[in-house]
Write a protein that holds these residues in place. Structure first.
Motif, PDB file in Angstrom:
ATOM      1  N   UNK A 293     113.890  20.843  66.734  1.00  0.00           N
ATOM      2  CA  UNK A 293     115.000  20.186  66.029  1.00  0.00           C
ATOM      3  C   UNK A 293     116.318  20.916  66.177  1.00  0.00           C
ATOM      4  N   UNK A 294     116.271  22.245  66.306  1.00  0.00           N
ATOM      5  CA  UNK A 294     117.519  23.009  66.340  1.00  0.00           C
ATOM      6  C   UNK A 294     118.258  22.862  67.655  1.00  0.00           C
TER       7      UNK A 294
ATOM      8  N   UNK B 152     119.333  24.049  60.684  1.00  0.00           N
ATOM      9  CA  UNK B 152     120.444  23.837  59.748  1.00  0.00           C
ATOM     10  C   UNK B 152     120.198  22.572  58.923  1.00  0.00           C
ATOM     11  N   UNK B 153     120.609  22.625  57.658  1.00  0.00           N
ATOM     12  CA  UNK B 153     120.374  21.496  56.766  1.00  0.00           C
ATOM     13  C   UNK B 153     121.094  20.242  57.258  1.00  0.00           C
ATOM     14  N   UNK B 154     122.312  20.384  57.762  1.00  0.00           N
ATOM     15  CA  UNK B 154     123.060  19.204  58.205  1.00  0.00           C
ATOM     16  C   UNK B 154     122.339  18.503  59.350  1.00  0.00           C
ATOM     17  N   UNK B 155     121.713  19.285  60.222  1.00  0.00           N
ATOM     18  CA  UNK B 155     120.981  18.699  61.346  1.00  0.00           C
ATOM     19  C   UNK B 155     119.717  18.003  60.849  1.00  0.00           C
TER      20      UNK B 155
ATOM     21  N   UNK C 134     124.917  33.356  53.976  1.00  0.00           N
ATOM     22  CA  UNK C 134     124.880  33.204  52.514  1.00  0.00           C
ATOM     23  C   UNK C 134     125.084  31.746  52.123  1.00  0.00           C
ATOM     24  N   UNK C 135     125.970  31.060  52.856  1.00  0.00           N
ATOM     25  CA  UNK C 135     126.195  29.641  52.587  1.00  0.00           C
ATOM     26  C   UNK C 135     124.938  28.827  52.894  1.00  0.00           C
ATOM     27  N   UNK C 136     124.250  29.193  54.003  1.00  0.00           N
ATOM     28  CA  UNK C 136     123.006  28.499  54.339  1.00  0.00           C
ATOM     29  C   UNK C 136     121.950  28.734  53.264  1.00  0.00           C
ATOM     30  N   UNK C 137     121.871  29.966  52.755  1.00  0.00           N
ATOM     31  CA  UNK C 137     120.936  30.258  51.655  1.00  0.00           C
ATOM     32  C   UNK C 137     121.244  29.394  50.439  1.00  0.00           C
ATOM     33  N   UNK C 138     122.530  29.282  50.111  1.00  0.00           N
ATOM     34  CA  UNK C 138     122.927  28.491  48.946  1.00  0.00           C
ATOM     35  C   UNK C 138     122.576  27.015  49.143  1.00  0.00           C
TER      36      UNK C 138
ATOM     37  N   UNK D  74     110.790  24.130  58.224  1.00  0.00           N
ATOM     38  CA  UNK D  74     111.675  24.890  59.095  1.00  0.00           C
ATOM     39  C   UNK D  74     113.067  25.052  58.468  1.00  0.00           C
ATOM     40  N   UNK D  75     113.511  24.057  57.697  1.00  0.00           N
ATOM     41  CA  UNK D  75     114.787  24.185  56.987  1.00  0.00           C
ATOM     42  C   UNK D  75     114.695  25.284  55.943  1.00  0.00           C
TER      43      UNK D  75
END
Length: 418
Positions: free
Chosen positions: A150-151, A120-123, A27-31, A113-114
């Motif tokens: 990338x992941x 992941x957005x941070x990556x 859910x945090x990744x979605x946000x 892909x993000x």
């Protein structure tokens, strides 16, 4: 040929609590992705086109090129408003926006892909940081090779890919960076990290010959201290030797007028309980009275005790330019730029109510603003007022309000020990 780590898969846990943790993480990744999309939509609506740039320059508002070549620019003061609503400092907000623009406009494969939650957005932002200095062609090259893996690629592999793209597509830039690296020498003293244990980290990048000379000086100094009877460890004696070098060799043998330590210490102490730990204004860290005593007793230190500064005392002058007494009080009170979430210490003294509008030069009408936020207040439709000395209410061009509190703690005064 680059060899990439094998991808791994994760099964769903049978533990309901771990399942709940995973659900919250998703859910945090979605946000995060939805926030990214919203920021990019805002940027698309606020692009500074070539026609707008002329108008912006005439009104002193500059277009900000926050990402690499080919990514759109945005108006400076509008971006400050975005940073405030993101709950970030100006620098952090502009960094976020720059990464988002880099990702969307120069790394489209990775961006896709993000959005699909495959990276992941941070990556992705870490990769965006690495490509901002590349040309469009070189960035496309990195996106082509990095996006599919990338992941799971390491940052060392990313750096090698970026270097290879730069060398292949921007050889002149690669050579210029190699030469610039020769000038990348620095010494950083992390005073802001000082704690009550009385130690500070120092990190340096030196010319090899200078580093060898320093090593010899530290080794000889540590040995001299041991010969004089010191029972401290070698590491401690080396640090002490460096301190002695700072005090006695400050003039680099080019100027014999140096008289040893001459630092002004601003110590915020409790007026009711002066023996309690205070605050060292120079570093904004806790200060023990014993530390001040030890510093003052160091050989070669000249101690002059000056009157206590009461930061609540109003001081003014009929002139436009603040007196030294006013400047010192405002600087000690505000400590850094008073724009929301800004911590810059290279600042101007700003009349909250402009001098031209009848504002006086007084401690209760002056505040510290860094140059960027000073310009935003003067030209960018940002405004603020002083509720009381050290307490400020800011209003953004879109009506967002935020309070900044820099008032000293009750009963706190400042003593100067130069």
């Amino acid at each position: 040929m680059v060899s990439w780590p094998l991808a791994t898969s994760t099964r769903t846990s049978s533990d309901p609590l771990l399942v709940a943790v995973r659900g919250r993480r998703l859910a945090e990744a979605d946000a995060q992705v939805e926030s990214l999309k919203s920021v990019l939509a805002w940027a698309e609506r606020n692009v500074a086109s070539s026609d707008e740039v002329v108008v912006l320059l005439q009104s002193v508002e500059r277009p900000l090129h926050l990402a690499g070549p080919g990514a759109p620019a945005v108006p400076e003061y509008a971006a400050l408003d975005l940073a405030l609503l993101l709950g970030m400092s100006t620098d952090a907000g502009l960094t976020y926006l720059g990464r988002a623009l880099e990702l969307c406009h120069r790394l489209p494969r990775l961006y896709l892909r993000v959005v699909k939650h495959e990276v992941a957005l941070w990556r992705a932002f870490k990769i965006a940081d690495a490509t901002m200095s590349l040309s469009e062609t070189a960035a496309w090259h990195v996106d082509r090779f990095i996006a599919p893996v990338a992941e799971r690629c390491s940052f060392a592999q990313l750096d090698r890919t970026v270097d290879a793209a730069r060398a292949e597509h921007d050889p002149a830039d690669a050579e210029a960076r190699r030469l610039a690296a020769l000038e990348d020498r620095r010494v950083t003293v992390y005073l802001a990290g000082a704690t009550t244990d009385g130690t500070v980290d120092v990190v340096a990048t030196l010319d090899t010959a200078d580093a060898i000379d320093l090593e010899h000086a530290l080794r000889d100094g540590a040995q001299t201290l041991a010969d004089l009877g010191s029972t401290d460890t070698l590491d401690v004696r080396r640090s002490q030797a460096l301190g002695e070098m700072a005090r006695t060799q400050l003039a680099l043998d080019l100027d014999t007028s140096s008289t040893g330590r001459g630092v002004t210490i601003y110590a915020h102490l409790d007026a009711v309980n002066p023996d309690l730990p205070g605050l060292l204004d120079n570093t904004q860290t806790p200060l023990l009275v014993e530390q001040v005593r030890e510093w003052c007793e160091t050989a070669g230190t000249k101690v002059t005790v000056k009157p206590v500064i009461d930061l609540a005392e109003p001081v003014e002058t009929p002139a436009y330019r603040p007196s030294d007494a006013i400047r010192e009080r405002v600087t000690l009170r505000d400590r850094c730029c008073v724009f929301p979430d800004c911590t810059r210490r290279r600042v101007d003294l700003d009349h909250v109510v402009a001098w031209e509008s009848g504002g006086v030069t007084a401690t209760w009408n002056l505040a510290l603003l860094c140059r960027r936020h000073h310009r935003a207040k003067t030209h960018g439709r940002w405004s603020y007022r002083m509720i009381e000395p050290g307490l400020y209410a800011w209003t953004s061009p879109t009506g967002v309000e935020k309070t900044v509190d820099r008032r000293p703690q009750p009963g706190t005064h400042t003593r100067r020990h130069p």
